[in-house]
Design a protein around this motif. Structure first.
Motif, PDB file in Angstrom:
ATOM      1  N   PHE A  37       0.826  -1.202   0.000  1.00 47.83           N
ATOM      2  CA  PHE A  37       0.000   0.000   0.000  1.00 47.83           C
ATOM      3  C   PHE A  37       0.864   1.258   0.000  1.00 47.83           C
ATOM      4  O   PHE A  37       0.577   2.217  -0.727  1.00 47.83           O
ATOM      5  N   ALA A  38       1.925   1.272   0.785  1.00 48.02           N
ATOM      6  CA  ALA A  38       2.804   2.447   0.846  1.00 48.02           C
ATOM      7  C   ALA A  38       3.495   2.670  -0.497  1.00 48.02           C
ATOM      8  O   ALA A  38       3.582   3.807  -0.981  1.00 48.02           O
ATOM      9  N   ILE A  39       3.962   1.609  -1.126  1.00 48.85           N
ATOM     10  CA  ILE A  39       4.622   1.743  -2.428  1.00 48.85           C
ATOM     11  C   ILE A  39       3.615   2.175  -3.494  1.00 48.85           C
ATOM     12  O   ILE A  39       3.915   3.034  -4.341  1.00 48.85           O
ATOM     13  N   PHE A  40       2.411   1.601  -3.455  1.00 45.09           N
ATOM     14  CA  PHE A  40       1.365   1.968  -4.414  1.00 45.09           C
ATOM     15  C   PHE A  40       1.006   3.450  -4.274  1.00 45.09           C
ATOM     16  O   PHE A  40       0.810   4.149  -5.269  1.00 45.09           O
ATOM     17  N   THR A  41       0.939   3.936  -3.037  1.00 44.41           N
ATOM     18  CA  THR A  41       0.633   5.342  -2.805  1.00 44.41           C
ATOM     19  C   THR A  41       1.730   6.240  -3.372  1.00 44.41           C
ATOM     20  O   THR A  41       1.442   7.287  -3.969  1.00 44.41           O
ATOM     21  N   ALA A  42       2.981   5.849  -3.224  1.00 41.44           N
ATOM     22  CA  ALA A  42       4.087   6.636  -3.791  1.00 41.44           C
ATOM     23  C   ALA A  42       4.012   6.660  -5.312  1.00 41.44           C
ATOM     24  O   ALA A  42       4.228   7.705  -5.932  1.00 41.44           O
ATOM     25  N   VAL A  43       3.686   5.528  -5.912  1.00 44.94           N
ATOM     26  CA  VAL A  43       3.571   5.473  -7.376  1.00 44.94           C
ATOM     27  C   VAL A  43       2.422   6.358  -7.857  1.00 44.94           C
ATOM     28  O   VAL A  43       2.542   7.056  -8.871  1.00 44.94           O
ATOM     29  N   ILE A  44       1.311   6.356  -7.127  1.00 51.61           N
ATOM     30  CA  ILE A  44       0.170   7.214  -7.482  1.00 51.61           C
ATOM     31  C   ILE A  44       0.594   8.692  -7.413  1.00 51.61           C
ATOM     32  O   ILE A  44       0.232   9.489  -8.286  1.00 51.61           O
ATOM     33  N   VAL A  46       3.598   9.936  -7.816  1.00 57.11           N
ATOM     34  CA  VAL A  46       4.496  10.229  -8.940  1.00 57.11           C
ATOM     35  C   VAL A  46       3.679  10.372 -10.228  1.00 57.11           C
ATOM     36  O   VAL A  46       3.932  11.271 -11.043  1.00 57.11           O
ATOM     37  N   GLY A  47       2.694   9.507 -10.414  1.00 54.83           N
ATOM     38  CA  GLY A  47       1.826   9.619 -11.586  1.00 54.83           C
ATOM     39  C   GLY A  47       1.044  10.919 -11.596  1.00 54.83           C
ATOM     40  O   GLY A  47       0.902  11.576 -12.632  1.00 54.83           O
ATOM     41  N   MET A  49       1.955  13.690 -10.172  1.00 53.87           N
ATOM     42  CA  MET A  49       2.893  14.770 -10.460  1.00 53.87           C
ATOM     43  C   MET A  49       3.201  14.828 -11.944  1.00 53.87           C
ATOM     44  O   MET A  49       3.331  15.907 -12.518  1.00 53.87           O
ATOM     45  N   ALA A  50       3.292  13.678 -12.604  1.00 57.67           N
ATOM     46  CA  ALA A  50       3.587  13.659 -14.037  1.00 57.67           C
ATOM     47  C   ALA A  50       2.437  14.248 -14.842  1.00 57.67           C
ATOM     48  O   ALA A  50       2.661  14.900 -15.865  1.00 57.67           O
ATOM     49  N   ILE A  51       1.208  14.046 -14.374  1.00 58.32           N
ATOM     50  CA  ILE A  51       0.048  14.550 -15.109  1.00 58.32           C
ATOM     51  C   ILE A  51      -0.198  16.028 -14.810  1.00 58.32           C
ATOM     52  O   ILE A  51      -0.374  16.843 -15.714  1.00 58.32           O
ATOM     53  N   VAL A  52      -0.223  16.392 -13.534  1.00 62.56           N
ATOM     54  CA  VAL A  52      -0.630  17.731 -13.122  1.00 62.56           C
ATOM     55  C   VAL A  52       0.551  18.701 -13.077  1.00 62.56           C
ATOM     56  O   VAL A  52       0.421  19.864 -13.417  1.00 62.56           O
ATOM     57  N   GLY A  53       1.687  18.229 -12.639  1.00 66.86           N
ATOM     58  CA  GLY A  53       2.847  19.111 -12.488  1.00 66.86           C
ATOM     59  C   GLY A  53       3.314  19.094 -11.043  1.00 66.86           C
ATOM     60  O   GLY A  53       2.660  18.570 -10.155  1.00 66.86           O
ATOM     61  N   SER A  54       4.461  19.703 -10.827  1.00 68.32           N
ATOM     62  CA  SER A  54       5.060  19.656  -9.487  1.00 68.32           C
ATOM     63  C   SER A  54       5.291  21.060  -8.953  1.00 68.32           C
ATOM     64  O   SER A  54       6.383  21.392  -8.513  1.00 68.32           O
ATOM     65  N   PHE A  55       4.240  21.879  -8.972  1.00 68.25           N
ATOM     66  CA  PHE A  55       4.436  23.253  -8.506  1.00 68.25           C
ATOM     67  C   PHE A  55       4.928  23.309  -7.062  1.00 68.25           C
ATOM     68  O   PHE A  55       6.018  23.808  -6.823  1.00 68.25           O
ATOM     69  N   PRO A  56       4.190  22.788  -6.074  1.00 75.73           N
ATOM     70  CA  PRO A  56       4.807  22.786  -4.738  1.00 75.73           C
ATOM     71  C   PRO A  56       5.683  21.535  -4.606  1.00 75.73           C
ATOM     72  O   PRO A  56       5.247  20.499  -4.112  1.00 75.73           O
ATOM     73  N   PHE A  57       6.910  21.640  -5.115  1.00 79.46           N
ATOM     74  CA  PHE A  57       7.782  20.455  -5.171  1.00 79.46           C
ATOM     75  C   PHE A  57       8.077  19.898  -3.790  1.00 79.46           C
ATOM     76  O   PHE A  57       8.243  18.693  -3.636  1.00 79.46           O
ATOM     77  N   ASN A  58       8.148  20.759  -2.766  1.00 83.04           N
ATOM     78  CA  ASN A  58       8.375  20.263  -1.407  1.00 83.04           C
ATOM     79  C   ASN A  58       7.257  19.337  -0.974  1.00 83.04           C
ATOM     80  O   ASN A  58       7.499  18.332  -0.312  1.00 83.04           O
TER      81      ASN A  58
END
Length: 116
Positions: A37-44, A46-47, A49-58
């Motif tokens: 679950f923790a790994i799946f949440t991290a992958v979600i 990242v996905g 961020m790839a779609i929407v963008g990483s404005f608040p990168f922190n």
């Protein structure tokens, strides 16, 4: 047509993995689900961020590091709680769970501090 040896080997490997996992205690299976679950949440994240963008990168970095750190701590918990592991034979499970909770608390305090 006969099956190739690679196919037979793959099927034998999957069968041995299934039989080994079937004999795994329930508490270790629960920890495995938590890690997945923790790994799946991290992958979600990242996905997303790839779609929407990483404005608040922190914020993105904090979320991913929180998920990955939690997964690493859960793997450490699984190693310590496993009865077949001889290195942690003298460590009681209560101590392992207490270490897990304390380390998670420290991890998330650092993550919250990183958010600013």
């Amino acid at each position: 047509m006969a099956k190739s040896s690679a196919t037979k080997d793959a099927q034998a490997l999957l069968h041995s993995l299934r039989s080994a996992y079937a004999s795994t205690p329930t508490n270790l299976k629960i920890i495995d689900i938590y890690v997945l679950f923790a790994i799946f949440t991290a992958v979600i994240q990242v996905g997303y961020m790839a779609i929407v963008g990483s404005f608040p990168f922190n914020s993105f970095l904090s979320g991913v590091l929180s998920c990955v750190g939690t997964a690493v701590l859960a793997v450490c918990l699984r190693i310590q709680v496993n009865k077949e592991n001889k290195e942690f034979k003298d460590l009681p499970p209560e101590r392992a769970y207490a270490d897990f909770v304390l380390c998670n608390l420290v991890l998330h305090l650092v993550i919250m501090n990183f958010l600013g």
